[in-house]
Design a protein around this motif. Structure first.
Motif, PDB file in Angstrom:
ATOM      1  N   LYS A  13      60.659  18.350  64.966  1.00 33.02           N
ATOM      2  CA  LYS A  13      60.488  18.339  63.510  1.00 33.02           C
ATOM      3  C   LYS A  13      60.462  19.776  63.016  1.00 33.02           C
ATOM      4  CE  LYS A  13      58.039  15.734  65.272  1.00 33.02           C
ATOM      5  NZ  LYS A  13      58.122  15.125  66.633  1.00 33.02           N
ATOM      6  N   SER A 225      56.752   9.745  63.845  1.00 36.33           N
ATOM      7  CA  SER A 225      58.093   9.258  63.492  1.00 36.33           C
ATOM      8  C   SER A 225      58.300   7.792  63.865  1.00 36.33           C
ATOM      9  CB  SER A 225      59.169  10.099  64.180  1.00 36.33           C
ATOM     10  OG  SER A 225      58.930  11.470  64.032  1.00 36.33           O
ATOM     11  N   ILE A 228      59.202   5.628  61.035  1.00 37.65           N
ATOM     12  CA  ILE A 228      60.405   5.902  60.245  1.00 37.65           C
ATOM     13  C   ILE A 228      61.351   4.699  60.278  1.00 37.65           C
ATOM     14  CG2 ILE A 228      62.445   7.417  60.032  1.00 37.65           C
ATOM     15  CD1 ILE A 228      59.711   8.678  59.290  1.00 37.65           C
ATOM     16  N   ASN A 229      61.710   4.226  59.113  1.00 34.20           N
ATOM     17  CA  ASN A 229      62.595   3.047  58.950  1.00 34.20           C
ATOM     18  C   ASN A 229      62.050   1.805  59.635  1.00 34.20           C
ATOM     19  OD1 ASN A 229      64.408   4.581  57.549  1.00 34.20           O
ATOM     20  ND2 ASN A 229      65.643   5.080  59.343  1.00 34.20           N
ATOM     21  N   ASN A 253      56.323  12.032  54.619  1.00 31.39           N
ATOM     22  CA  ASN A 253      56.634  13.135  55.538  1.00 31.39           C
ATOM     23  C   ASN A 253      55.514  13.410  56.543  1.00 31.39           C
ATOM     24  OD1 ASN A 253      59.214  13.787  54.419  1.00 31.39           O
ATOM     25  ND2 ASN A 253      58.148  14.733  52.693  1.00 31.39           N
ATOM     26  N   GLU A 255      55.092  12.611  59.453  1.00 27.83           N
ATOM     27  CA  GLU A 255      55.551  12.963  60.809  1.00 27.83           C
ATOM     28  C   GLU A 255      55.818  14.467  60.951  1.00 27.83           C
ATOM     29  OE1 GLU A 255      57.258  11.316  58.560  1.00 27.83           O
ATOM     30  OE2 GLU A 255      59.409  11.717  58.665  1.00 27.83           O
TER      31      GLU A 255
END
Ligand code: ATP
Ligand code: MG
Length: 265
Positions: A13, A225, A228-229, A253, A255
């Motif tokens: 990241k 993460s 995420i999605n 954000n 993550e």
């Protein structure tokens, strides 16, 4: 320009800050050489690195970099994000659901590690692949969305049948514990993956709840993460946390907390 990097087990990241503008970017950890190449082309940058691959990334680049302890950097980043989002918590647990899951108790001054579990994003990818042969992350999380866990996971009410249950009948009694009772039926990939999200989400939440009880706080901030999605994982975690009487928080954000915090450590 300031660059904060959290080089983790699966994803790197990167947060950049310049003239009060912030950008966020992720790379696969397998692309670490490309990240090093990109950094090597930059001059006049302050680079801060944290995470399990920090030492290795540092060894690949010419710059003098600032290194910080991952847990402290993550805490610092979460504190900044909470402040920016006007969320004021005196105490909270934060659960970083990365490749693995690390759980911490935080006050307005500092953090201490409260535990962890090997159930996390790595388990989603690895067990998900073993059960479905899907290795593409986006396909994995999309497929899970349409899944149904009924034939795979055993609930308390399945065991108690018509009897009164001592705890909510909708709680999972045994992840994957319903499979052999449906042995002659099909288990589509979507159902298998929904059950994977189930075991990871419930394990992460259970360990987080125990930490919250131990440290006497009602707030749990989930980052990493792995969300995420992955709306299904998020929903499982939120529902289960609320069911147990605690307040779940997700920050936009989140993550990138380690990457951001490394700049300010
Ligand atoms: P750790 O902190 O344990 O060293 P990490 O920092 O690399 O690991 P995160 O980036 O927080 O961990 O989360 C990694 C997880 O995020 C993966 O295991 C996967 O479940 C999920 N993930 C989200 N987006 C992707 C992607 N594009 N590719 C692969 N995994 C992804
Ligand atoms: Mg990490």
């Amino acid at each position: 320009m300031k660059i904060g990097i959290d080089a983790g087990g699966t994803l790197i990241k990167v947060v950049t800050e310049m003239n009060n503008e912030r950008t966020y970017k992720k790379w696969l950890t397998t692309e670490i050489d490309q990240v090093a190449e990109w950094l090597s082309q930059l001059d006049n940058v302050d680079i801060s690195i944290t995470g399990g691959k920090a030492q290795y990334l540092d060894s690949l680049i010419k710059h003098n970099v600032k290194r910080s302890i991952e847990f402290d950097a993550t805490y610092k980043g979460i504190q900044l994000f909470l402040e920016e989002n006007d969320i004021h918590l005196n105490t909270y647990i934060f659960s970083n659901v990365g490749t693995g899951t690390s759980i911490h108790y935080a006050t307005t001054h500092n953090q201490e590690r409260a535990g962890g579990t090997g159930a996390g994003g790595g388990m989603i990818q690895g067990l998900g692949y073993l059960l479905t042969q899907i290795s593409d992350y986006d396909e994995l999380v999309q497929t899970a969305l349409n899944g149904n866990r009924d034939k795979i996971d055993l609930k308390v009410k399945h065991i108690y049948k018509d009897d009164k249950t001592p705890i909510s009948g909708d709680l999972t009694a045994a992840n994957f514990g319903h499979v052999l009772q449906h042995i002659n039926e099909d288990f589509p990939n979507s159902d298998r993956l929904a059950a994977v999200m189930g075991i990871v989400g419930e394990t992460v939440t259970t360990v987080s709840i125990h930490a919250a009880r131990q440290f006497k706080t009602e707030n749990v901030v989930f980052i990493g993460s792995s969300f995420i999605n992955n709306e299904l994982l998020k929903n499982i975690v939120v529902d289960y946390t609320v069911l147990r009487g605690l307040n779940p928080y997700f920050i936009e954000n989140g993550e990138f907390s380690g990457a951001l915090g490394s700049i300010y450590c």
